[in-house]
Design a protein around this motif. Structure first.
Motif, PDB file in Angstrom:
ATOM      1  N   PHE A   1       0.822  -1.212   0.000  1.00 44.87           N
ATOM      2  CA  PHE A   1       0.000   0.000   0.000  1.00 44.87           C
ATOM      3  C   PHE A   1       0.858   1.266   0.000  1.00 44.87           C
ATOM      4  O   PHE A   1       0.646   2.174  -0.814  1.00 44.87           O
ATOM      5  N   ASN A   2       1.835   1.341   0.889  1.00 44.21           N
ATOM      6  CA  ASN A   2       2.681   2.536   0.991  1.00 44.21           C
ATOM      7  C   ASN A   2       3.388   2.831  -0.324  1.00 44.21           C
ATOM      8  O   ASN A   2       3.383   3.966  -0.810  1.00 44.21           O
ATOM      9  N   SER A   3       4.007   1.807  -0.903  1.00 42.14           N
ATOM     10  CA  SER A   3       4.788   2.009  -2.118  1.00 42.14           C
ATOM     11  C   SER A   3       3.903   2.436  -3.288  1.00 42.14           C
ATOM     12  O   SER A   3       4.326   3.231  -4.135  1.00 42.14           O
ATOM     13  N   VAL A   4       2.680   1.931  -3.340  1.00 38.61           N
ATOM     14  CA  VAL A   4       1.760   2.321  -4.410  1.00 38.61           C
ATOM     15  C   VAL A   4       1.367   3.795  -4.272  1.00 38.61           C
ATOM     16  O   VAL A   4       1.331   4.540  -5.255  1.00 38.61           O
ATOM     17  N   LEU A   5       1.083   4.247  -3.048  1.00 35.88           N
ATOM     18  CA  LEU A   5       0.724   5.653  -2.852  1.00 35.88           C
ATOM     19  C   LEU A   5       1.872   6.581  -3.232  1.00 35.88           C
ATOM     20  O   LEU A   5       1.658   7.640  -3.842  1.00 35.88           O
ATOM     21  N   ILE A   6       3.072   6.191  -2.859  1.00 40.20           N
ATOM     22  CA  ILE A   6       4.246   6.994  -3.212  1.00 40.20           C
ATOM     23  C   ILE A   6       4.391   7.086  -4.728  1.00 40.20           C
ATOM     24  O   ILE A   6       4.728   8.139  -5.280  1.00 40.20           O
ATOM     25  N   LYS A   7       4.097   5.994  -5.411  1.00 39.10           N
ATOM     26  CA  LYS A   7       4.226   5.950  -6.868  1.00 39.10           C
ATOM     27  C   LYS A   7       3.186   6.829  -7.559  1.00 39.10           C
ATOM     28  O   LYS A   7       3.474   7.479  -8.579  1.00 39.10           O
ATOM     29  N   LEU A   8       1.967   6.873  -7.021  1.00 36.74           N
ATOM     30  CA  LEU A   8       0.921   7.634  -7.705  1.00 36.74           C
ATOM     31  C   LEU A   8       0.895   9.121  -7.320  1.00 36.74           C
ATOM     32  O   LEU A   8       0.352   9.942  -8.064  1.00 36.74           O
ATOM     33  N   LYS A   9       1.505   9.473  -6.196  1.00 33.15           N
ATOM     34  CA  LYS A   9       1.436  10.854  -5.703  1.00 33.15           C
ATOM     35  C   LYS A   9       1.830  11.905  -6.738  1.00 33.15           C
ATOM     36  O   LYS A   9       1.118  12.916  -6.899  1.00 33.15           O
ATOM     37  N   PRO A  10       2.939  11.745  -7.474  1.00 31.52           N
ATOM     38  CA  PRO A  10       3.338  12.801  -8.425  1.00 31.52           C
ATOM     39  C   PRO A  10       2.359  13.013  -9.573  1.00 31.52           C
ATOM     40  O   PRO A  10       2.411  14.049 -10.243  1.00 31.52           O
ATOM     41  N   HIS A  11       1.465  12.058  -9.804  1.00 32.66           N
ATOM     42  CA  HIS A  11       0.578  12.118 -10.965  1.00 32.66           C
ATOM     43  C   HIS A  11      -0.866  12.489 -10.603  1.00 32.66           C
ATOM     44  O   HIS A  11      -1.729  12.487 -11.478  1.00 32.66           O
ATOM     45  N   LEU A  12      -1.122  12.802  -9.342  1.00 29.59           N
ATOM     46  CA  LEU A  12      -2.482  13.135  -8.939  1.00 29.59           C
ATOM     47  C   LEU A  12      -2.931  14.461  -9.540  1.00 29.59           C
ATOM     48  O   LEU A  12      -2.139  15.381  -9.714  1.00 29.59           O
ATOM     49  N   ARG A  13      -4.216  14.550  -9.833  1.00 30.95           N
ATOM     50  CA  ARG A  13      -4.800  15.808 -10.274  1.00 30.95           C
ATOM     51  C   ARG A  13      -5.062  16.703  -9.065  1.00 30.95           C
ATOM     52  O   ARG A  13      -5.094  16.235  -7.931  1.00 30.95           O
ATOM     53  N   PHE A  14      -5.297  17.981  -9.312  1.00 26.13           N
ATOM     54  CA  PHE A  14      -5.571  18.906  -8.211  1.00 26.13           C
ATOM     55  C   PHE A  14      -6.884  18.567  -7.511  1.00 26.13           C
ATOM     56  O   PHE A  14      -7.079  18.889  -6.334  1.00 26.13           O
ATOM     57  N   ASP A  15      -7.803  17.882  -8.251  1.00 26.81           N
ATOM     58  CA  ASP A  15      -9.115  17.562  -7.687  1.00 26.81           C
ATOM     59  C   ASP A  15      -9.282  16.068  -7.385  1.00 26.81           C
ATOM     60  O   ASP A  15     -10.407  15.587  -7.197  1.00 26.81           O
ATOM     61  N   SER A  16      -8.195  15.333  -7.305  1.00 24.36           N
ATOM     62  CA  SER A  16      -8.274  13.884  -7.073  1.00 24.36           C
ATOM     63  C   SER A  16      -8.934  13.571  -5.729  1.00 24.36           C
ATOM     64  O   SER A  16      -8.785  14.307  -4.744  1.00 24.36           O
ATOM     65  N   ARG A  17      -9.684  12.461  -5.716  1.00 22.84           N
ATOM     66  CA  ARG A  17     -10.303  11.963  -4.491  1.00 22.84           C
ATOM     67  C   ARG A  17      -9.971  10.472  -4.369  1.00 22.84           C
ATOM     68  O   ARG A  17      -9.970   9.750  -5.360  1.00 22.84           O
ATOM     69  N   ILE A  18      -9.697  10.031  -3.144  1.00 24.21           N
ATOM     70  CA  ILE A  18      -9.216   8.676  -2.900  1.00 24.21           C
ATOM     71  C   ILE A  18     -10.284   7.838  -2.216  1.00 24.21           C
ATOM     72  O   ILE A  18     -10.878   8.258  -1.211  1.00 24.21           O
ATOM     73  N   ILE A  19     -10.515   6.639  -2.754  1.00 23.89           N
ATOM     74  CA  ILE A  19     -11.406   5.649  -2.134  1.00 23.89           C
ATOM     75  C   ILE A  19     -10.570   4.429  -1.787  1.00 23.89           C
ATOM     76  O   ILE A  19     -10.013   3.781  -2.683  1.00 23.89           O
ATOM     77  N   LEU A  20     -10.464   4.106  -0.510  1.00 26.86           N
ATOM     78  CA  LEU A  20      -9.674   2.960  -0.076  1.00 26.86           C
ATOM     79  C   LEU A  20     -10.547   1.706  -0.064  1.00 26.86           C
ATOM     80  O   LEU A  20     -11.535   1.634   0.663  1.00 26.86           O
ATOM     81  N   ALA A  21     -10.156   0.722  -0.879  1.00 27.16           N
ATOM     82  CA  ALA A  21     -10.823  -0.578  -0.869  1.00 27.16           C
ATOM     83  C   ALA A  21      -9.898  -1.652  -0.315  1.00 27.16           C
ATOM     84  O   ALA A  21     -10.287  -2.817  -0.213  1.00 27.16           O
ATOM     85  N   THR A  22      -8.678  -1.272   0.036  1.00 23.02           N
ATOM     86  CA  THR A  22      -7.716  -2.200   0.636  1.00 23.02           C
ATOM     87  C   THR A  22      -8.080  -2.453   2.088  1.00 23.02           C
ATOM     88  O   THR A  22      -8.345  -1.507   2.839  1.00 23.02           O
ATOM     89  N   LYS A  23      -8.092  -3.723   2.485  1.00 21.28           N
ATOM     90  CA  LYS A  23      -8.332  -4.085   3.877  1.00 21.28           C
ATOM     91  C   LYS A  23      -6.996  -4.526   4.494  1.00 21.28           C
ATOM     92  O   LYS A  23      -6.374  -5.458   4.002  1.00 21.28           O
ATOM     93  N   GLY A  24      -6.598  -3.853   5.548  1.00 20.68           N
ATOM     94  CA  GLY A  24      -5.339  -4.216   6.176  1.00 20.68           C
ATOM     95  C   GLY A  24      -4.813  -3.094   7.038  1.00 20.68           C
ATOM     96  O   GLY A  24      -5.421  -2.032   7.183  1.00 20.68           O
ATOM     97  N   LEU A  25      -3.646  -3.339   7.630  1.00 20.36           N
ATOM     98  CA  LEU A  25      -2.937  -2.363   8.433  1.00 20.36           C
ATOM     99  C   LEU A  25      -1.537  -2.200   7.873  1.00 20.36           C
ATOM    100  O   LEU A  25      -1.044  -3.067   7.153  1.00 20.36           O
TER     101      LEU A  25
END
Length: 332
Positions: A88-112
């Motif tokens: 999860f952490n590595s995926v968020l780091i990878k997508l962060k530079p490409h987010l739009r100014f109006d991006s919204r996040i929906i978490l469907a991952t279950k875990g800690l």
């Protein structure tokens, strides 16, 4: 409000991400599905079906397989994260530079978060910032049944009222997909984790041959453990007794579509931990998060005997039958 021709990006082309993509595309939304494995993504794009998931179910026309993360994130503001918790952490780091100014996040991952036990909500805020709109979806949902269009219920949690309304419109599918709204960020994340550990225990009980009575005793005690920790952490009773709590727990513990239950059955039949994981052939989230839930139980001084016994089996080679008998003594 989101219209019938809205777009959504799904990060994670495993069973759950693919199922959500199929369902949303059938419901008239443009879906852009991205996964980390280029070879698998090319196969999905060419074949238009998921060989390891539902090989007899063709992708809808509105489901687009996208191998470029940058392109996928540029075409839609709503992003569903459906990857295993251990990446999860590595995926968020990878997508962060490409987010739009109006991006919204929906978490469907279950875990800690691995090793810390932190909620993925907190990890998201740390990596992507405090201001990005965030929602979490969870509930008693098997991926294959979602993809097949069978009746399903899901719970949505967010503190953004507009986002919640948009998600209701996005997810509702001809009365086949029931959406329940809640406000409990703690409960929806904790239940999605602890239920997997209890499902492993349920599987072990059946694998050993203890029968239906023992299974129900374990589920009942597992619910009590989950509730005790949840209330200690500030969760709300109504979440735990609803779809995302009791509903998801019962589903995961009683149906062999559950990879955590199947993993437990193999352990109960004498298969070693490593071989059992290989035989399941999918990520076993209960294995990944048993350590973290145990950490939380100690932090909040909550006694969780089932979690403790599963931890001893998975990480200290405790005899499975001995642990199973210990669990049954604790359940009566």
């Amino acid at each position: 409000m989101i219209s019938s021709i809205s777009s959504v990006v799904i990060i994670g082309a495993g069973a759950y991400g693919t199922a959500l993509g199929i369902m949303l595309a059938k419901n008239g939304h443009k879906v852009f599905l991205w996964g980390h494995n280029p070879i698998r993504m090319r196969a999905l794009k060419i074949n238009r079906f998921h060989h390891h998931f539902v090989p007899d179910l063709k992708f809808p026309k509105l489901l687009f397989v996208e191998d470029s993360l940058q392109v996928a994130l540029s075409v839609a503001r709503d992003i569903i994260i459906a990857v295993p918790s251990n990446v999860f952490n590595s995926v968020l780091i990878k997508l962060k530079p490409h987010l739009r100014f109006d991006s919204r996040i929906i978490l469907a991952t279950k875990g800690l978060e691995s090793k810390t036990g932190r909620f993925l909500q907190d990890v998201t805020r740390e990596i992507l910032g405090q201001e990005i709109p965030l929602a979490i979806i969870s509930g008693p949902t098997f991926a294959k049944e979602i993809a097949m269009g069978l009746p399903t219920a899901i719970v949505v949690v967010s503190n953004n009222s507009l986002f919640i309304k948009d998600l209701e419109n996005l997810l509702k599918c001809n009365n086949h997909f029931m959406v329940f709204i809640h406000s409990d960020f703690v409960g929806i994340q904790l239940t999605g984790v602890v239920k997997n550990i209890v499902a492993i225990a349920s599987g072990i009980s059946d694998g050993v041959g203890f029968g239906a009575n023992a299974r129900i005793a374990l589920i009942t005690c597992g619910f009590a453990e989950m509730l005790s920790l949840g209330l200690a952490m500030g969760g709300k009773l109504s979440l735990f007794t609803g779809m995302a709590g009791l509903g998801d727990l019962v589903l995961t513990c009683t149906d062999n579509q559950s990879r955590n239950r199947r993993f437990g059955i193999l352990l109960g039949q004498g298969v070693g931990v490593s071989n059992a994981i290989k035989k399941v052939g999918q990520v076993v989230e209960g294995f990944n998060n048993t350590k973290e839930v145990r950490i939380l139980s100690h932090q909040y001084n909550v006694v969780m005997p089932i979690v403790e016994q599963i931890y001893q089996i998975l990480y200290h080679d405790k005899d499975v039958r001995e642990a199973a008998f210990c669990l049954m003594k604790l359940s009566v």
